[in-house]
Design an enzyme around this catalytic site. Structure first.
Site, PDB file in Angstrom:
ATOM      1  N   LYS A  50       4.192 -12.214  19.739  1.00 40.87           N
ATOM      2  CA  LYS A  50       3.005 -12.353  20.605  1.00 40.87           C
ATOM      3  C   LYS A  50       2.544 -10.994  21.121  1.00 40.87           C
ATOM      4  CE  LYS A  50       5.196 -14.966  23.576  1.00 40.87           C
ATOM      5  NZ  LYS A  50       6.546 -14.984  22.964  1.00 40.87           N
ATOM      6  N   ARG A  89       3.855 -20.405  31.274  1.00 37.26           N
ATOM      7  CA  ARG A  89       5.131 -20.699  30.624  1.00 37.26           C
ATOM      8  C   ARG A  89       5.705 -22.014  31.122  1.00 37.26           C
ATOM      9  NH1 ARG A  89       6.813 -15.350  29.145  1.00 37.26           N
ATOM     10  NH2 ARG A  89       8.757 -15.349  28.008  1.00 37.26           N
ATOM     11  N   ARG A 112      14.852  -5.516  17.801  1.00 38.26           N
ATOM     12  CA  ARG A 112      13.764  -4.873  18.545  1.00 38.26           C
ATOM     13  C   ARG A 112      14.264  -3.640  19.295  1.00 38.26           C
ATOM     14  NH1 ARG A 112      10.028  -8.392  22.342  1.00 38.26           N
ATOM     15  NH2 ARG A 112      12.038  -9.045  23.212  1.00 38.26           N
ATOM     16  N   ARG A 164      16.311  -4.117  25.036  1.00 44.89           N
ATOM     17  CA  ARG A 164      16.102  -4.866  26.281  1.00 44.89           C
ATOM     18  C   ARG A 164      17.359  -5.672  26.627  1.00 44.89           C
ATOM     19  NH1 ARG A 164      10.248  -7.795  25.653  1.00 44.89           N
ATOM     20  NH2 ARG A 164      11.434  -9.494  26.594  1.00 44.89           N
ATOM     21  N   ARG A 196      17.106 -17.837  26.380  1.00 43.52           N
ATOM     22  CA  ARG A 196      15.633 -17.810  26.357  1.00 43.52           C
ATOM     23  C   ARG A 196      15.083 -18.889  25.428  1.00 43.52           C
ATOM     24  NH1 ARG A 196      14.746 -11.900  24.672  1.00 43.52           N
ATOM     25  NH2 ARG A 196      12.507 -12.267  24.772  1.00 43.52           N
TER      26      ARG A 196
HETATM   27  P1  AP5 Z   1       7.270  -9.033  19.995  1.00 41.60           P
HETATM   28  O1  AP5 Z   1       5.851  -8.816  19.635  1.00 41.60           O
HETATM   29  O2  AP5 Z   1       7.884  -8.128  21.023  1.00 41.60           O
HETATM   30  O3  AP5 Z   1       7.516 -10.573  20.326  1.00 41.60           O
HETATM   31  P2  AP5 Z   1       7.108 -11.413  21.592  1.00 41.60           P
HETATM   32  O4  AP5 Z   1       6.712 -12.766  21.093  1.00 41.60           O
HETATM   33  O5  AP5 Z   1       6.131 -10.677  22.443  1.00 41.60           O
HETATM   34  O6  AP5 Z   1       8.535 -11.526  22.273  1.00 41.60           O
HETATM   35  P3  AP5 Z   1       9.013 -11.269  23.744  1.00 41.60           P
HETATM   36  O7  AP5 Z   1      10.527 -11.317  23.658  1.00 41.60           O
HETATM   37  O8  AP5 Z   1       8.454 -10.053  24.381  1.00 41.60           O
HETATM   38  O9  AP5 Z   1       8.447 -12.521  24.422  1.00 41.60           O
HETATM   39  P4  AP5 Z   1       9.031 -13.261  25.561  1.00 41.60           P
HETATM   40  O10 AP5 Z   1       7.994 -14.288  25.721  1.00 41.60           O
HETATM   41  O11 AP5 Z   1      10.410 -13.781  25.460  1.00 41.60           O
HETATM   42  O12 AP5 Z   1       9.196 -12.114  26.666  1.00 41.60           O
HETATM   43  P5  AP5 Z   1       8.248 -11.635  27.819  1.00 41.60           P
HETATM   44  O13 AP5 Z   1       8.208 -10.181  27.785  1.00 41.60           O
HETATM   45  O14 AP5 Z   1       6.972 -12.404  27.825  1.00 41.60           O
HETATM   46  O15 AP5 Z   1       8.123  -8.927  18.641  1.00 41.60           O
HETATM   47  C1  AP5 Z   1       9.531  -9.054  18.643  1.00 41.60           C
HETATM   48  C2  AP5 Z   1      10.115  -8.101  17.580  1.00 41.60           C
HETATM   49  O16 AP5 Z   1       9.699  -8.529  16.292  1.00 41.60           O
HETATM   50  C3  AP5 Z   1       9.669  -6.639  17.725  1.00 41.60           C
HETATM   51  O17 AP5 Z   1      10.743  -5.810  17.391  1.00 41.60           O
HETATM   52  C4  AP5 Z   1       8.545  -6.498  16.696  1.00 41.60           C
HETATM   53  O18 AP5 Z   1       8.486  -5.185  16.184  1.00 41.60           O
HETATM   54  C5  AP5 Z   1       8.951  -7.511  15.635  1.00 41.60           C
HETATM   55  N1  AP5 Z   1       7.801  -8.194  15.033  1.00 41.60           N
HETATM   56  C6  AP5 Z   1       6.691  -8.646  15.675  1.00 41.60           C
HETATM   57  N2  AP5 Z   1       5.863  -9.239  14.813  1.00 41.60           N
HETATM   58  C7  AP5 Z   1       6.478  -9.172  13.585  1.00 41.60           C
HETATM   59  C8  AP5 Z   1       6.116  -9.605  12.289  1.00 41.60           C
HETATM   60  N3  AP5 Z   1       4.956 -10.258  12.068  1.00 41.60           N
HETATM   61  N4  AP5 Z   1       6.980  -9.374  11.274  1.00 41.60           N
HETATM   62  C9  AP5 Z   1       8.155  -8.725  11.497  1.00 41.60           C
HETATM   63  N5  AP5 Z   1       8.538  -8.274  12.697  1.00 41.60           N
HETATM   64  C10 AP5 Z   1       7.708  -8.493  13.741  1.00 41.60           C
HETATM   65  O19 AP5 Z   1       9.075 -12.143  29.098  1.00 41.60           O
HETATM   66  C11 AP5 Z   1      10.323 -11.567  29.458  1.00 41.60           C
HETATM   67  C12 AP5 Z   1      10.866 -12.286  30.677  1.00 41.60           C
HETATM   68  O20 AP5 Z   1       9.953 -12.122  31.797  1.00 41.60           O
HETATM   69  C13 AP5 Z   1      11.022 -13.813  30.547  1.00 41.60           C
HETATM   70  O21 AP5 Z   1      12.246 -14.177  29.908  1.00 41.60           O
HETATM   71  C14 AP5 Z   1      10.979 -14.229  32.019  1.00 41.60           C
HETATM   72  O22 AP5 Z   1      12.184 -13.971  32.660  1.00 41.60           O
HETATM   73  C15 AP5 Z   1       9.911 -13.310  32.591  1.00 41.60           C
HETATM   74  N6  AP5 Z   1       8.559 -13.899  32.507  1.00 41.60           N
HETATM   75  C16 AP5 Z   1       7.511 -13.430  31.777  1.00 41.60           C
HETATM   76  N7  AP5 Z   1       6.449 -14.237  31.919  1.00 41.60           N
HETATM   77  C17 AP5 Z   1       6.829 -15.230  32.759  1.00 41.60           C
HETATM   78  C18 AP5 Z   1       6.173 -16.379  33.265  1.00 41.60           C
HETATM   79  N8  AP5 Z   1       4.904 -16.683  32.918  1.00 41.60           N
HETATM   80  N9  AP5 Z   1       6.865 -17.192  34.088  1.00 41.60           N
HETATM   81  C19 AP5 Z   1       8.141 -16.923  34.443  1.00 41.60           C
HETATM   82  N10 AP5 Z   1       8.835 -15.859  33.981  1.00 41.60           N
HETATM   83  C20 AP5 Z   1       8.178 -15.028  33.147  1.00 41.60           C
END
Ligand code: AP5
Length: 210
Positions: free
Chosen positions: A13, A88, A122, A155, A166
């Site tokens: 994402k 979320r 990652r 991370r 997660r």
């Molecule tokens: P990446 O693009 O980083 O994936 P992502 O879907 O953004 O994954 P995240 O882990 O960042 O999402 P998340 O929703 O768990 O975490 P968030 O930061 O929102 O890609 C992942 C990897 O794959 C990278 O290495 C990339 O290079 C590779 N990749 C990408 N696309 C690819 C492709 N097409 N092919 C091959 N490789 C690829 O949240 C973190 C924490 O914050 C949560 O756990 C929670 O504690 C808190 N939080 C955030 N938002 C909320 C909310 N709304 N409510 C409550 N808590 C929240």
């Protein structure tokens, strides 16, 4: 257009949102990134959420909703935005309905095996937060950001136990949003398994740049 990006952790994402932000000229708003910046700056918010985020649990709805309300009141969102990682929970989605109009909720579909492969490889830049992957998007020099020269790190929530948690949290609390938005005719499913360039092409075909 006002987009929500849905999908499990590691679906890509954030990577796609960064590309869509440039292509469509709209801001990429990642709640995870806002929390990580607060942790890095050791603000009161950062100190409050650090342990929650490291464990892979969700930050409370009230804090997160307030944060998004404030962010969406800023003028750069008036021509559109991408919400990455928000909402979320159903409570967040219901609160969002009172804050902003949403044009589409895009669900990035991917299996758990690919998620684990992506998250465990990652690497993130300490300085500019750009994401790399040791196999799929390797930096030019090992552990060095190709954009700004910053150091790359893993991370805390990309460690195996946190990834497992997660995924459980995603299934119980976030996946129900797929049906929530489908029922409102706002859901668009996109296969997130192909390479980023191919996923971006699919996205552009579904939502032509105005
Ligand atoms: P990446 O693009 O980083 O994936 P992502 O879907 O953004 O994954 P995240 O882990 O960042 O999402 P998340 O929703 O768990 O975490 P968030 O930061 O929102 O890609 C992942 C990897 O794959 C990278 O290495 C990339 O290079 C590779 N990749 C990408 N696309 C690819 C492709 N097409 N092919 C091959 N490789 C690829 O949240 C973190 C924490 O914050 C949560 O756990 C929670 O504690 C808190 N939080 C955030 N938002 C909320 C909310 N709304 N409510 C409550 N808590 C929240």
């Amino acid at each position: 257009m006002n987009f929500i990006f849905l999908g499990p952790p590691g679906a890509g994402k954030g990577t796609l949102a960064a590309a869509v932000s440039v292509t469509y000229g709209i801001p990429h708003i990642s709640t995870g990134e806002i929390f990580r910046a607060a942790i890095k700056a050791q603000t009161p918010l950062g100190c409050k959420v650090k342990a929650i985020i490291d464990s892979g649990a969700l930050v409370g709805d009230d804090i997160t909703i307030e944060l998004i309300k404030e962010r969406l009141s800023q003028p750069d969102t008036k021509d559109g935005f991408i919400l990455d990682g928000f909402p979320r929970t159903i409570a967040q989605a219901e609160a969002l309905e009172k804050i902003a109009h949403i044009d589409s909720a895009v669900n990035f579909d991917i299996d758990d095996t690919a998620v684990v492969e992506r998250l465990s490889g990652r690497r993130v830049c300490r300085k500019c937060s750009h994401n790399f992957h040791v196999v799929f998007m390797p930096p030019e020099k090992e552990n060095i950001c190709s954009l700004c020269g910053g150091e790359l790190y893993v991370r805390d929530d990309d460690k195996p136990e946190a990834i497992k948690h997660r995924l459980e949290v995603y299934r119980s609390q976030t996946a129900p949003l797929i049906d929530f938005y489908r029922a409102k005719n706002l859901l668009k499913d996109i296969d997130a398994k192909p390479a980023t360039e191919a996923v971006l092409e699919t996205f552009k075909a579904a939502f032509p740049v105005q």
